[in-house]
Design a protein around this motif. Structure first.
Motif, mmCIF file in Angstrom:
data_model
loop_
_atom_site.group_PDB
_atom_site.id
_atom_site.type_symbol
_atom_site.label_atom_id
_atom_site.label_comp_id
_atom_site.label_asym_id
_atom_site.label_seq_id
_atom_site.Cartn_x
_atom_site.Cartn_y
_atom_site.Cartn_z
ATOM 1 N N PRO A 112 33.829 33.892 -11.886
ATOM 2 C CA PRO A 112 32.987 34.333 -10.769
ATOM 3 C C PRO A 112 31.920 35.322 -11.198
ATOM 4 O O PRO A 112 32.115 36.122 -12.105
ATOM 5 C CB PRO A 112 33.983 34.989 -9.807
ATOM 6 C CG PRO A 112 35.125 35.422 -10.674
ATOM 7 C CD PRO A 112 35.219 34.383 -11.752
ATOM 8 N N GLY A 113 30.762 35.226 -10.556
ATOM 9 C CA GLY A 113 29.733 36.239 -10.680
ATOM 10 C C GLY A 113 28.654 35.968 -11.690
ATOM 11 O O GLY A 113 27.606 36.604 -11.656
ATOM 12 N N PHE A 114 28.850 35.043 -12.619
ATOM 13 C CA PHE A 114 27.852 34.807 -13.650
ATOM 14 C C PHE A 114 26.836 33.754 -13.232
ATOM 15 O O PHE A 114 25.652 33.871 -13.538
ATOM 16 C CB PHE A 114 28.530 34.389 -14.952
ATOM 17 C CG PHE A 114 27.580 34.226 -16.108
ATOM 18 C CD1 PHE A 114 26.905 35.324 -16.615
ATOM 19 C CD2 PHE A 114 27.366 32.991 -16.686
ATOM 20 C CE1 PHE A 114 26.020 35.189 -17.682
ATOM 21 C CE2 PHE A 114 26.496 32.846 -17.749
ATOM 22 C CZ PHE A 114 25.823 33.937 -18.246
ATOM 23 N N GLN A 115 27.301 32.719 -12.570
ATOM 24 C CA GLN A 115 26.433 31.640 -12.113
ATOM 25 C C GLN A 115 26.594 31.490 -10.604
ATOM 26 O O GLN A 115 27.527 30.823 -10.141
ATOM 27 C CB GLN A 115 26.793 30.326 -12.818
ATOM 28 C CG GLN A 115 26.594 30.357 -14.325
ATOM 29 C CD GLN A 115 27.099 29.091 -14.982
ATOM 30 O OE1 GLN A 115 28.295 28.800 -14.944
ATOM 31 N NE2 GLN A 115 26.202 28.321 -15.561
ATOM 32 N N ILE A 122 32.049 26.035 -6.050
ATOM 33 C CA ILE A 122 33.498 26.222 -5.955
ATOM 34 C C ILE A 122 33.907 26.488 -4.523
ATOM 35 O O ILE A 122 34.921 25.961 -4.035
ATOM 36 C CB ILE A 122 33.949 27.365 -6.886
ATOM 37 C CG1 ILE A 122 33.795 26.942 -8.350
ATOM 38 C CG2 ILE A 122 35.398 27.762 -6.601
ATOM 39 C CD1 ILE A 122 33.996 28.064 -9.335
ATOM 40 N N GLN A 123 33.117 27.291 -3.810
ATOM 41 C CA GLN A 123 33.417 27.556 -2.405
ATOM 42 C C GLN A 123 33.363 26.276 -1.589
ATOM 43 O O GLN A 123 34.198 26.049 -0.708
ATOM 44 C CB GLN A 123 32.428 28.581 -1.841
ATOM 45 C CG GLN A 123 32.766 29.038 -0.432
ATOM 46 C CD GLN A 123 34.102 29.739 -0.355
ATOM 47 O OE1 GLN A 123 34.342 30.709 -1.085
ATOM 48 N NE2 GLN A 123 34.990 29.265 0.510
ATOM 49 N N THR A 124 32.398 25.416 -1.901
ATOM 50 C CA THR A 124 32.298 24.125 -1.211
ATOM 51 C C THR A 124 33.532 23.273 -1.483
ATOM 52 O O THR A 124 34.079 22.631 -0.574
ATOM 53 C CB THR A 124 31.033 23.374 -1.661
ATOM 54 O OG1 THR A 124 29.877 24.130 -1.300
ATOM 55 C CG2 THR A 124 30.950 21.998 -1.006
ATOM 56 N N LEU A 125 33.977 23.251 -2.725
ATOM 57 C CA LEU A 125 35.186 22.501 -3.067
ATOM 58 C C LEU A 125 36.377 23.001 -2.264
ATOM 59 O O LEU A 125 37.172 22.202 -1.743
ATOM 60 C CB LEU A 125 35.490 22.632 -4.561
ATOM 61 C CG LEU A 125 34.525 21.998 -5.557
ATOM 62 C CD1 LEU A 125 34.947 22.329 -6.987
ATOM 63 C CD2 LEU A 125 34.450 20.489 -5.363
ATOM 64 N N GLU A 126 36.498 24.309 -2.162
ATOM 65 C CA GLU A 126 37.627 24.883 -1.434
ATOM 66 C C GLU A 126 37.510 24.617 0.061
ATOM 67 O O GLU A 126 38.503 24.301 0.722
ATOM 68 C CB GLU A 126 37.704 26.378 -1.720
ATOM 69 C CG GLU A 126 38.056 26.685 -3.186
ATOM 70 C CD GLU A 126 37.976 28.152 -3.530
ATOM 71 O OE1 GLU A 126 37.417 28.923 -2.705
ATOM 72 O OE2 GLU A 126 38.464 28.542 -4.611
ATOM 73 N N ASP A 127 36.293 24.746 0.586
ATOM 74 C CA ASP A 127 36.098 24.498 2.021
ATOM 75 C C ASP A 127 36.385 23.048 2.390
ATOM 76 O O ASP A 127 36.903 22.761 3.477
ATOM 77 C CB ASP A 127 34.664 24.856 2.434
ATOM 78 C CG ASP A 127 34.401 26.352 2.378
ATOM 79 O OD1 ASP A 127 35.372 27.132 2.310
ATOM 80 O OD2 ASP A 127 33.212 26.733 2.399
ATOM 81 N N ILE A 135 38.610 24.706 -13.826
ATOM 82 C CA ILE A 135 38.977 25.262 -15.139
ATOM 83 C C ILE A 135 38.082 26.467 -15.393
ATOM 84 O O ILE A 135 36.867 26.324 -15.572
ATOM 85 C CB ILE A 135 38.804 24.226 -16.263
ATOM 86 C CG1 ILE A 135 39.608 22.957 -15.976
ATOM 87 C CG2 ILE A 135 39.212 24.835 -17.601
ATOM 88 C CD1 ILE A 135 39.374 21.841 -16.982
ATOM 89 N N ASN A 136 38.679 27.643 -15.395
ATOM 90 C CA ASN A 136 37.946 28.895 -15.585
ATOM 91 C C ASN A 136 38.012 29.293 -17.062
ATOM 92 O O ASN A 136 39.048 29.714 -17.556
ATOM 93 C CB ASN A 136 38.548 29.983 -14.700
ATOM 94 C CG ASN A 136 37.835 31.322 -14.823
ATOM 95 O OD1 ASN A 136 36.931 31.488 -15.629
ATOM 96 N ND2 ASN A 136 38.257 32.280 -14.021
ATOM 97 N N ALA A 137 36.880 29.185 -17.765
ATOM 98 C CA ALA A 137 36.848 29.498 -19.194
ATOM 99 C C ALA A 137 37.056 30.977 -19.470
ATOM 100 O O ALA A 137 37.390 31.354 -20.599
ATOM 101 C CB ALA A 137 35.518 29.042 -19.796
ATOM 102 N N ARG A 138 36.890 31.821 -18.470
ATOM 103 C CA ARG A 138 36.963 33.268 -18.670
ATOM 104 C C ARG A 138 38.313 33.853 -18.274
ATOM 105 O O ARG A 138 38.532 35.064 -18.383
ATOM 106 C CB ARG A 138 35.843 33.948 -17.854
ATOM 107 C CG ARG A 138 35.529 35.365 -18.297
ATOM 108 C CD ARG A 138 34.340 35.917 -17.529
ATOM 109 N NE ARG A 138 34.638 36.140 -16.125
ATOM 110 C CZ ARG A 138 33.706 36.291 -15.184
ATOM 111 N NH1 ARG A 138 32.424 36.206 -15.493
ATOM 112 N NH2 ARG A 138 34.052 36.499 -13.933
ATOM 113 N N GLU A 139 39.235 33.048 -17.856
ATOM 114 C CA GLU A 139 40.528 33.534 -17.386
ATOM 115 C C GLU A 139 41.198 34.409 -18.451
ATOM 116 O O GLU A 139 41.392 33.998 -19.595
ATOM 117 C CB GLU A 139 41.439 32.351 -17.047
ATOM 118 C CG GLU A 139 42.759 32.751 -16.433
ATOM 119 C CD GLU A 139 42.611 33.265 -15.010
ATOM 120 O OE1 GLU A 139 43.402 34.144 -14.617
ATOM 121 O OE2 GLU A 139 41.699 32.781 -14.300
#
Length: 359
Positions: A112-115, A122-127, A135-139
């Protein structure tokens, strides 16, 4: 381990497959001028064993490249969403890109927050309760604090206020992102877990660790511990890892940041105090500040650096990824700007002529 003084251009293990594997036909230009705006459908790069496997849509070039190395030899297809020459940070794609993400089996993103556009997707996918795997590369990646000169509210920091997001430049953090990507691909295609994990181990040990060792050799050999960049602040993780001071001309995180007269004045002082003959300039950034320093200081030339966030057409044609950019762009330049070697003694044949004060 590859000797960092070896002048031969590096050929990766996928290089011999370039004629049959999907070439990198789309690259994002990293943290570029955020005034660039496109609503065209992306011309995606793809990689994978065939056209029938699950599709992973990646939001950022470095992680696209990591994923295609991990997925090598499996049916998983990896695509890069952002059109060539544009970046995924300030880019505002049209609805077709969100549709591409929804249609994909997995969406590989940078956290979150970079792009902002990726966050909205992602919000659209969840909604919509879409079944696209995330897949979060920064986890689990620990970000370093921003340099004191940086504004924590500027674009690019987002929800990670006060932290530098360019973590993939640090080899240990890059390996963590490879692990995150591998776990995501295993979840996507469990029947190929052994191949995916073997590929990931090979990539981390034979590529990232070798890059780390060769970078370390370059910085260990240097008498100078200051690099003047006519570029934005994207190289702090290299500075932290190898104990060198990176002095960006553009002190914010976005390459579109303005260069103030005070920035030029400060850079002149660094150049004089450290007897700097050569500086580094971002491949995808303005040449004007570097040219001004050439005209007004003792600096003789600038050479290229990039935070592995985009590609040129020639790099596309040669199927360059994180590995090839390290050996053919960044390492030769660091050797030159640190004073280790003369420009004509680094890189593949013709490197100095091609990249000296490049356009």
């Amino acid at each position: 381990m590859r000797d960092s003084t070896d002048e031969r251009p590096r050929l990766s293990r996928r290089g011999t497959l370039a004629a049959t594997a999907g070439l990198l036909t789309s690259g994002l230009a990293g943290c570029l001028d955020s005034s660039s705006n496109a609503n065209d459908s992306p011309d995606n790069g793809t990689d994978g064993a065939n056209g029938d496997g699950p599709v992973v849509a990646a939001s950022f070039f470095s992680f696209y490249d990591f994923a295609r190395n991990v997925a090598d030899g499996t049916p998983i297809r990896v695509t890069n969403l952002v059109p060539t020459g544009l970046h995924g940070h300030g880019w505002e794609p049209n609805a077709s890109v969100t549709k591409d993400i929804i249609d994909a089996d997995a969406f590989l993103h940078v956290g979150p927050g970079f792009q902002p556009w990726a966050d909205r997707a992602i919000q659209t996918l969840e909604d919509d309760d879409a079944d696209t795997q995330l897949i979060n590369a920064r986890e689990g990646v620990q970000l370093v604090d921003l340099a004191a000169t940086l504004d924590p509210d500027e674009e690019g920091v987002g929800k990670q206020r006060g932290k530098d997001p360019h973590f993939w430049l640090g080899p240990d953090r890059a390996k963590t992102s490879v692990d995150n990507i591998t776990d995501g691909l295993v979840e996507l295609a469990p029947a190929h877990e052994d191949a995916l994990r073997d590929n990931a181990t090979t990539y981390k040990t034979e590529t990232i660790e070798r890059i780390d060792a060769d970078y370390q050799a370059i910085f260990d050999a240097a008498d100078r511990d200051v690099v003047q960049l006519a570029a934005h602040n994207a190289f702090q993780y290299i500075g932290v890892k190898y104990d060198v001071t990176m002095r960006p001309l553009v002190t914010n995180l976005a390459a579109s940041g303005d260069v103030k007269p005070s920035d030029i004045t400060e850079a002149k002082g660094v150049i004089e105090d450290n007897d700097i003959e050569y500086i580094a300039n971002g491949v995808f950034e303005s040449r004007r500040p570097a040219e001004q320093l050439l005209a007004e200081t003792q600096v003789e030339a600038y050479f290229p650096v990039t935070p592995y966030a985009g590609v040129r057409e020639a790099w596309v044609e040669n199927d360059w990824g994180y590995e090839e950019i390290a050996y053919n762009i960044n390492m030769p330049t660091f050797r030159v700007v640190l004073g280790n070697d003369a420009p004509e003694n680094v890189g593949p044949d013709g490197w100095a002529a091609e990249w000296r004060n490049f356009e």
